[in-house]
Design an enzyme around this catalytic site. Sequence first.
Site, PDB file in Angstrom:
ATOM      1  N   LYS A 104      41.191  45.117  32.706  1.00 57.22           N
ATOM      2  CA  LYS A 104      41.532  45.444  34.090  1.00 57.22           C
ATOM      3  C   LYS A 104      41.325  46.920  34.306  1.00 57.22           C
ATOM      4  O   LYS A 104      41.380  47.706  33.355  1.00 57.22           O
ATOM      5  CB  LYS A 104      42.998  45.099  34.377  1.00 57.22           C
ATOM      6  CG  LYS A 104      43.308  44.921  35.845  1.00 57.22           C
ATOM      7  CD  LYS A 104      42.955  43.527  36.282  1.00 57.22           C
ATOM      8  CE  LYS A 104      43.334  43.242  37.702  1.00 57.22           C
ATOM      9  NZ  LYS A 104      43.322  41.785  37.971  1.00 57.22           N
TER      10      LYS A 104
HETATM   11  N1  GLU Z   1      40.895  40.227  40.104  1.00 56.19           N
HETATM   12  C1  GLU Z   1      40.804  38.810  39.908  1.00 56.19           C
HETATM   13  C2  GLU Z   1      41.948  38.334  39.033  1.00 56.19           C
HETATM   14  O1  GLU Z   1      42.963  38.957  38.928  1.00 56.19           O
HETATM   15  C3  GLU Z   1      39.436  38.355  39.430  1.00 56.19           C
HETATM   16  C4  GLU Z   1      38.977  38.903  38.129  1.00 56.19           C
HETATM   17  C5  GLU Z   1      37.536  38.574  37.796  1.00 56.19           C
HETATM   18  O2  GLU Z   1      36.903  37.842  38.543  1.00 56.19           O
HETATM   19  O3  GLU Z   1      37.072  39.063  36.779  1.00 56.19           O
HETATM   20  O4  GLU Z   1      41.896  37.278  38.455  1.00 56.19           O
END
Ligand code: GLU
Length: 418
Positions: A104
Amino acid sequence: MALNPFEMATKQLENAAAKLKLDKGILKVLSQPERALEVSVPVVMDDGRIEVFSGYRVQYSSVRGPCKGGIRYHQDVTIDEVKALAAWMTWKCAVVNIPYGGGKGGIKVDPFKMSEAEIRRMTRRFTVMILPLIGPEKDIPAPDVNTGPATMDWMMDTVSMFKGYCAPGVVTGKSIELGGSLGRKEATGRGVMICTLELLKRLKKEPEKTTVAVQGYGNVGSISATLLAEQGCKIMGVSDVSTGFYNPNGLNIKEINKYVETSKNRLLKGYNAKGAEEITNEQLLTLDVDVLVPAALEGVITEKIARKIKAKIISEGANGPTTPDADKILLENGVIVIPDILANAGGVVCSYFEWVQDLQSFFWDEDEVNRRLENVMSKSFNEVWSFAKEKKVDMRNGAMMLAVQKVATALQKRGIFP
Ligand code: GLU
């Protein structure tokens, strides 16, 4: 004292590890991110002033595959929040069985106070600062809170400029024209809808007789509300950071969507319709509805709020909306929580489809994307549901146990290097 999201994520891991009787050493490894990078992001603002923002990219686990997870722009971003979100991505990818670890990123910034050109320069500079970490085979960013296809397009272009060739596989959630996947924009909300319907089916409750409240009206909240309404559910309340609305006869979601298309910062503030009463976020969370969809930020369902919740189902569109103490109260009160790592996994599942399409340079039509998404989501729901029943645990613990077991087994098979 403000809640620390990383402590929350760790507590959830420890609960699952205890139930699994997980090896203490393996738990130690899984309790910390593999790698965390903090960067300073200088930006020349439109008036010539220089501002410096703090940015982060955390790679929680690459045991089952490349790290995967979004990039968030928000004034409250901290390293511990990004670590927690990266941990949740690890468990999320494992529970839906896609070949990724978890990561993240985020920048501590309020993007609503910036021009588009400033956000673009910040995005490009941040991309270069985390360039040593990212790549289609190592770590693949995606959108998250206050980021979207435009942010991903700039990131993809920045990486491509450095590589000297077009590198679409480095980020997902891009525009369709740049290798984005059809259906990606709707995928998280679609996953929330699929999971909610799966649960209603098991409870023998018809969507037409189901009332819903949705907290957060960004990508996840608005699409969850739209798709649940399409399935016949009555959306009684919606809210975002600016305000909330309630109508005991059901809100007109199509009309609300039209309103936010042109409203300031796409916020609900200023929406005006006969029969809709303005409410606060706390009132929204405690509405007398069947299903509550928290689709904003983490930690909103605290112990205090949990005691007042009237919904019997919570479908977690957001990451980490419920604190572990609140979880206990909800369980005591018979509330079924479809946990974030399952309920909102549709986004990353479709990101996986996007990455596969980019790597193969072979694109699917929207029906194929949605069909595959439905397959993965309903299968995963069923696995968690059956496992939780068998082990006599709630769905959060069931999903976490399945996920942690998968990552732990992969880790044990790889061994601890050297
Ligand atoms: N931000 C989204 C989540 O928390 C998508 C993450 C992604 O597609 O890699 O799952």
